[in-house]
Design an enzyme around this catalytic site. Structure first.
Site, PDB file in Angstrom:
ATOM      1  N   CYS A  29      13.968  11.159   5.269  1.00  0.00           N
ATOM      2  CA  CYS A  29      14.111  10.628   6.633  1.00  0.00           C
ATOM      3  C   CYS A  29      15.482  10.961   7.212  1.00  0.00           C
ATOM      4  CB  CYS A  29      13.863   9.125   6.641  1.00  0.00           C
ATOM      5  SG  CYS A  29      14.845   8.253   5.404  1.00  0.00           S
ATOM      6  N   GLY A  51       7.835   4.848   7.495  1.00  0.00           N
ATOM      7  CA  GLY A  51       6.982   5.996   7.788  1.00  0.00           C
ATOM      8  C   GLY A  51       7.383   6.629   9.099  1.00  0.00           C
ATOM      9  N   SER A  52       6.450   7.290   9.724  1.00  0.00           N
ATOM     10  CA  SER A  52       6.772   8.040  10.938  1.00  0.00           C
ATOM     11  C   SER A  52       6.974   7.114  12.134  1.00  0.00           C
ATOM     12  CB  SER A  52       5.636   9.020  11.242  1.00  0.00           C
ATOM     13  OG  SER A  52       4.445   8.299  11.459  1.00  0.00           O
ATOM     14  N   THR A  53       7.715   7.588  13.103  1.00  0.00           N
ATOM     15  CA  THR A  53       7.942   6.815  14.321  1.00  0.00           C
ATOM     16  C   THR A  53       6.626   6.562  15.058  1.00  0.00           C
ATOM     17  OG1 THR A  53      10.223   7.527  14.527  1.00  0.00           O
ATOM     18  CG2 THR A  53       9.116   6.919  16.575  1.00  0.00           C
ATOM     19  N   GLU A  54       5.752   7.562  15.050  1.00  0.00           N
ATOM     20  CA  GLU A  54       4.466   7.425  15.752  1.00  0.00           C
ATOM     21  C   GLU A  54       3.659   6.249  15.170  1.00  0.00           C
ATOM     22  OE1 GLU A  54       2.058  10.828  15.044  1.00  0.00           O
ATOM     23  OE2 GLU A  54       0.364  10.028  16.184  1.00  0.00           O
ATOM     24  N   ILE A  55       3.524   6.204  13.833  1.00  0.00           N
ATOM     25  CA  ILE A  55       2.745   5.117  13.219  1.00  0.00           C
ATOM     26  C   ILE A  55       3.523   3.802  13.306  1.00  0.00           C
ATOM     27  CG2 ILE A  55       1.628   4.307  11.092  1.00  0.00           C
ATOM     28  CD1 ILE A  55       0.200   6.688  12.290  1.00  0.00           C
ATOM     29  N   GLY A  56       4.841   3.884  13.247  1.00  0.00           N
ATOM     30  CA  GLY A  56       5.655   2.666  13.382  1.00  0.00           C
ATOM     31  C   GLY A  56       5.416   1.987  14.724  1.00  0.00           C
ATOM     32  N   LYS A  59       0.845  -1.205   0.000  1.00  0.00           N
ATOM     33  CA  LYS A  59       0.000   0.000   0.000  1.00  0.00           C
ATOM     34  C   LYS A  59       0.878   1.252   0.000  1.00  0.00           C
ATOM     35  CE  LYS A  59      -1.872   2.484   3.297  1.00  0.00           C
ATOM     36  NZ  LYS A  59      -1.777   3.821   2.683  1.00  0.00           N
ATOM     37  N   GLU A  99      11.036  15.979  14.465  1.00  0.00           N
ATOM     38  CA  GLU A  99      11.238  15.882  13.018  1.00  0.00           C
ATOM     39  C   GLU A  99      10.251  16.823  12.320  1.00  0.00           C
ATOM     40  OE1 GLU A  99       9.898  12.288  10.972  1.00  0.00           O
ATOM     41  OE2 GLU A  99      11.782  12.276   9.848  1.00  0.00           O
ATOM     42  N   GLU A 130      11.206   1.192   9.305  1.00  0.00           N
ATOM     43  CA  GLU A 130      12.135   2.270   8.908  1.00  0.00           C
ATOM     44  C   GLU A 130      11.431   3.577   9.241  1.00  0.00           C
ATOM     45  OE1 GLU A 130      15.140   2.078   7.646  1.00  0.00           O
ATOM     46  OE2 GLU A 130      15.262  -0.073   7.298  1.00  0.00           O
TER      47      GLU A 130
END
Ligand code: NAP
Length: 503
Positions: free
Chosen positions: A310, A254-259, A201, A407, A276
């Site tokens: 990134c 993607g972002s650390t939050e969603i990771g 996706k 970031e 990542e």
């Protein structure tokens, strides 16, 4: 900073091929076929250079995700891909790379239209790097082997012990919007080489090049169900992929939050997870450098891709003795980086990807000013349609400010002074991230000392952001889990099976 003629920010006309692509009916790519969604929902495609809607893509439903996962599951379980001779997997992947290269101009244009990056940059960086990911990994299809191992506690010849390497299975791959095609290829290449099957996706903002890639997947001759591409929202379609019981591995960029959220969501079914994530990478400039040579490098480290990288060198540390000269040198590159529409052949930096990203970046700049930072360059946005932000340097910052800690993911660098090596190493490590770092010095000992002290997955010396498919890439700390590229990249898609046979 720019020639602000009335037409300066006017997007150029799209090619006939791009117009035809945008006029397609929104569909999903499942089992090597273009299929309609089970629901009627779509999401807009926007050109960030104009802020205008230019098309729509499917917003995949849960049923669509289930259908794609089921196609990938069947294709994995019957071995139609993993069971092929490695030479055939290698050749099919190389055909995909050939097709990508043969259609490079359309890929570059669609990437520019969708993401906002200059078409010339997409043509020079994104498309060739995407093809090279596939070609490099294609070679691994024939080179992953187990080994024969003599057991420690048993007499020689008593048992025959060996390992074999097997593909992990069905992979859910979720990528961000900053390098859409490159990220997609970076994800599918090692999975395909390992023999896995895929549901991929792209980010909701940038689906176009991944959809064009789907055309090439069918043409390259991959068996049906090996690569399935669905478009849609992360919190719905992405969430379904991550939690799906028939998915064996989740690979996320993607972002650390969603990771972190994805890591939690994949736990119930104990999927393999590689992440990542974000960064706040330091660029350290030692006093022995030639500032005139180094300043453009420091500018490129942050302004390339509008800072939406990134590993963007978003924290600049220059030695006190050269700090003012470095800031002058970076500021002198302002006209070069002045934003232009993505199809302007003179452009080096485009708009940000979306209104949401524009608001976020401008919010950080305003917060920095409120917190006491001074603007040494930019700090504002051109008054025009589209999501342009001027390249910005903030000075007089301190480590507590949000512009220093968080970031920003835009063309904004915060610059700080230092006086000695240990001090700058400590400051460089004063972050929850650990993705990349750049060190500029002529002294080889200083280079190695800093490379060893800085906690980051990649340290660059006298350059920044250089990525090669043969070299492992990934993050320390909250910048990620696992490594992509190189041998590490394919390892992340393999299981190890141990076989012990009594003789
Ligand atoms: P993001 O918001 O985290 O989104 C990344 C992807 O995750 C998108 O496809 C998104 O879908 C999807 N997603 C969102 N919520 C989800 C959920 N609950 N479950 C499953 N998937 C979900 O990141 P972004 O804003 O697109 O990208 C910027 C970030 O990526 C930055 O932090 C950057 O540092 C990082 N990045 C890291 C690397 C690296 O190699 N370390 C490389 C590039 C970028 P939707 O967009 O459709 O919601």
């Amino acid at each position: 900073m720019n020639d602000l003629s009335p037409t300066h920010f006017q997007q150029r006309e799209y090619s006939a091929a791009a117009k035809a692509f945008l006029a397609r009916t929104p569909q999903l790519f499942i089992n090597n076929e273009w299929v309609n969604s089970s629901a009627d929902a779509t999401i807009p495609v926007e050109d960030p250079s104009s802020g205008k809607e230019i098309g729509r893509v499917v917003d995949a439903s849960d049923k669509d995700v289930d259908r794609a996962v089921s196609a990938a599951r069947v294709a994995f379980d019957d071995g139609r891909w993993s069971g092929l001779p490695p030479i055939q997997r290698d050749r099919t992947m190389n055909r995909l790379a050939d097709l990508l290269e043969a259609n490079a101009d359309l890929f570059a244009e669609l990437e520019a239209i969708d993401n906002g990056k200059p078409k010339g940059m997409a043509a020079a960086v994104d498309v060739p790097a995407a093809a090279s990911q596939i070609r490099f990994m294609a070679g691994w299809a024939s080179k992953v082997n187990g080994e024969v191992i003599q057991p420690y506690t048993m007499p020689t010849g008593a048992v025959f012990g060996y390992t074999s390497r097997e593909p992990v299975g069905v992979c859910a791959q979720i990528v961000p919007w900053n390098f859409p095609l490159l990220m997609a290829c970076l994800k599918i290449a090692p999975a395909l080489a390992a023999g896995c099957t895929i549901v991929l996706k792209p980010a909701e903002q940038t689906s176009l090049t991944t959809l064009l890639l789907a055309d090439m997947v069918a043409q390259a001759g991959f068996p049906a169900g090996v690569v399935n591409i669905i478009t849609g929202n992360g919190h719905t379609a992405g969430d379904r992929m991550v939690k799906h019981p028939d998915v064996d591995k989740v690979a996320f960029t993607g972002s650390t939050e969603i990771g972190k959220l994805i890591n939690r969501n994949a736990t119930d079914t104990l999927k393999h997870v590689t992440l990542e994530l974000g960064g706040k990478s330091p660029v350290v400039i030692m006093p022995d450098v030639d500032v005139a040579e180094v300043a453009p490098g420091a500018a490129g480290a942050i302004f390339f891709n509008s800072g939406q990288v990134c590993v963007a060198g978003s924290r600049l540390f220059a030695h006190s003795s050269i700090f003012d000269k470095v800031i002058e040198g970076v500021a002198a590159t302002g006209p070069f980086w002045g934003p232009r529409p993505s199809l302007d052949p003179e452009g080096h930096m485009g708009p940000l990807v979306s209104k949401e990203q524009f608001d976020k970046v401008m919010g950080y700049i305003e917060a920095g000013k409120r917190d006491g930072a001074s603007v040494a360059m930019g700090g504002d946005a051109p008054a025009t349609d589209g999501y342009y932000v001027n390249p910005t340097i903030l000075v007089d910052v301190n480590p507590q400010m949000s512009v220093v800690r968080e970031e920003i993911f835009g063309p904004v660098v915060v610059a700080q002074r230092f006086d000695d090596l240990d001090e700058v190493a400590k400051a460089a490590n004063d972050t929850c991230y650990g993705l990349g770092a750049g060190v500029w010095t002529r002294d080889v000992a200083t280079m190695h000392k800093l490379a060893s002290k800085i906690k980051a997955g990649t340290v660059w010396g006298n350059c920044h952001g250089v990525i090669d498919t043969a070299l492992p890439f990934g993050g320390y700390k909250e910048s990620g889990v696992g490594r992509e590229q190189g041998r590490n990249g394919i390892e992340a898609y393999l299981e190890t099976k141990t076989v012990i046979i009594q003789m």
